[in-house]
Motif scaffolding. Structure first.
Motif, PDB file in Angstrom:
ATOM      1  N   THR A 105      60.610  18.414 -41.175  1.00 55.38           N
ATOM      2  CA  THR A 105      59.796  17.785 -42.739  1.00 55.38           C
ATOM      3  C   THR A 105      61.083  17.352 -43.570  1.00 55.38           C
ATOM      4  O   THR A 105      62.651  18.478 -43.038  1.00 55.38           O
ATOM      5  N   VAL A 106      60.842  17.040 -44.767  1.00 54.88           N
ATOM      6  CA  VAL A 106      62.170  17.286 -45.583  1.00 54.88           C
ATOM      7  C   VAL A 106      61.058  17.998 -47.123  1.00 54.88           C
ATOM      8  O   VAL A 106      59.894  17.757 -47.750  1.00 54.88           O
ATOM      9  N   HIS A 110      61.428  13.082 -51.795  1.00 50.47           N
ATOM     10  CA  HIS A 110      61.923  12.022 -51.256  1.00 50.47           C
ATOM     11  C   HIS A 110      62.301  10.741 -51.758  1.00 50.47           C
ATOM     12  O   HIS A 110      62.536  10.085 -50.599  1.00 50.47           O
ATOM     13  N   ASP A 111      62.262  10.399 -53.147  1.00 50.15           N
ATOM     14  CA  ASP A 111      62.669   9.261 -53.444  1.00 50.15           C
ATOM     15  C   ASP A 111      64.402   9.523 -54.215  1.00 50.15           C
ATOM     16  O   ASP A 111      64.619   8.818 -54.895  1.00 50.15           O
ATOM     17  N   LEU A 134      70.626  13.247 -49.508  1.00 55.90           N
ATOM     18  CA  LEU A 134      69.748  14.032 -48.559  1.00 55.90           C
ATOM     19  C   LEU A 134      70.438  15.122 -48.130  1.00 55.90           C
ATOM     20  O   LEU A 134      71.809  14.786 -47.359  1.00 55.90           O
ATOM     21  N   ALA A 155      67.037  16.298 -52.560  1.00 55.74           N
ATOM     22  CA  ALA A 155      66.191  16.236 -50.689  1.00 55.74           C
ATOM     23  C   ALA A 155      66.827  17.644 -49.998  1.00 55.74           C
ATOM     24  O   ALA A 155      67.945  16.967 -49.678  1.00 55.74           O
ATOM     25  N   VAL A 160      63.758  10.120 -40.891  1.00 52.29           N
ATOM     26  CA  VAL A 160      63.237  10.680 -42.230  1.00 52.29           C
ATOM     27  C   VAL A 160      65.846   9.930 -42.924  1.00 52.29           C
ATOM     28  O   VAL A 160      65.512   9.927 -43.946  1.00 52.29           O
ATOM     29  N   LYS A 170      65.730   6.670 -44.944  1.00 60.69           N
ATOM     30  CA  LYS A 170      65.091   7.244 -45.960  1.00 60.69           C
ATOM     31  C   LYS A 170      66.169   7.425 -47.590  1.00 60.69           C
ATOM     32  O   LYS A 170      65.560   7.432 -48.747  1.00 60.69           O
TER      33      LYS A 170
END
Length: 238
Positions: free
Chosen positions: A129-130, A134-135, A139, A165, A182, A185
């Protein structure tokens, strides 16, 4: 485990995995978790998921190294069951029959079987999961006892208007099935660890197509939220 309160959950999950997939499982914790504390609701044993044991069936021909097609696990024989006697110990066993083997090709077969057995556990663990945006471009990646500091830093930066994120990993070998999805992205990946970069190197080995930035601290002290925020802001501004 990532927090003092979920140590029990992952200890139980590790035990369940070891029995159901017939493989050793190592539960990783650290001194920060061992010395930390937080409220924890004592579990009701009836609410815990059942542990399924693949027992050998009496009356059927018992082949100690015959594996099922889905998990590649062997069946468990209850000691003393007539007709299920078999050898145990460190000597190499023949595939299917379980007799002692000195055949080089059999060693290769058994090694591949065990390797695939571990990889197939990915079908039975949660997807990664993140937390956060998400944009976002950045990360943050962590694992283990860094969870609290990383979540706090990411949350405070988001509250200040930054897009960021966090992917905090609880399963390492195998990694969750969607790990590559994941990672792909985000434009920047930074792996934060209280070591020289063990998990970063592991990710490079398993997902080499991505570039990993590293933020490491080896001072016998945990990260502070302030230093994490400062570092993440620099990365987002670059």
């Amino acid at each position: 485990a990532g927090t003092p309160s979920n140590c029990f959950d992952f200890a139980f999950a590790a035990s369940k995995m070891a029995i159901e997939h017939m493989t050793p499982v190592m539960l990783l914790t650290d001194g920060f978790l061992a010395n930390g504390s937080e409220p924890w609701l004592i579990q009701n044993m009836n609410d815990l998921p059942a542990i399924q044991v693949n027992k050998a069936k009496e009356g059927e021909k018992y082949l100690p190294y015959k594996r099922d097609a889905e998990k590649l696990i062997r069946s468990w024989a209850i000691p003393g069951t007539p007709g299920m006697e078999h050898r145990i110990g460190g000597l190499e066993k023949m595939d299917i029959t379980g007799t002692v083997s000195y055949v080089p090709e059999n060693h290769e077969v058994m090694t591949h079987n065990r390797d695939q057995k571990v990889k197939r556990i990915a079908n039975y663990i949660p997807e990664q999961t993140v937390y956060g945006d998400h944009d976002a471009d950045l990360l943050v990646i962590g694992w283990g006892g860094t969870q609290g500091h990383l979540i706090s830093a990411v949350r405070e930066l988001r509250e200040a208007g930054h897009k960021i994120a966090l992917a905090h990993f609880n399963y390492i070998n195998p990694l969750p099935k969607n790990t590559g999805e994941v990672l792909g992205k985000f434009k920047k990946l930074v792996v934060c660890e209280i070591n020289l970069g063990q998990f970063a190197n592991y990710l490079k080995m398993n997902h080499p197509k991505y570039d990993y930035l590293q933020y490491n601290k080896i001072q016998g002290l945990p990260f502070t939220v302030a230093e994490l925020k400062n570092h993440f802001i620099k990365l987002m501004e670059e």
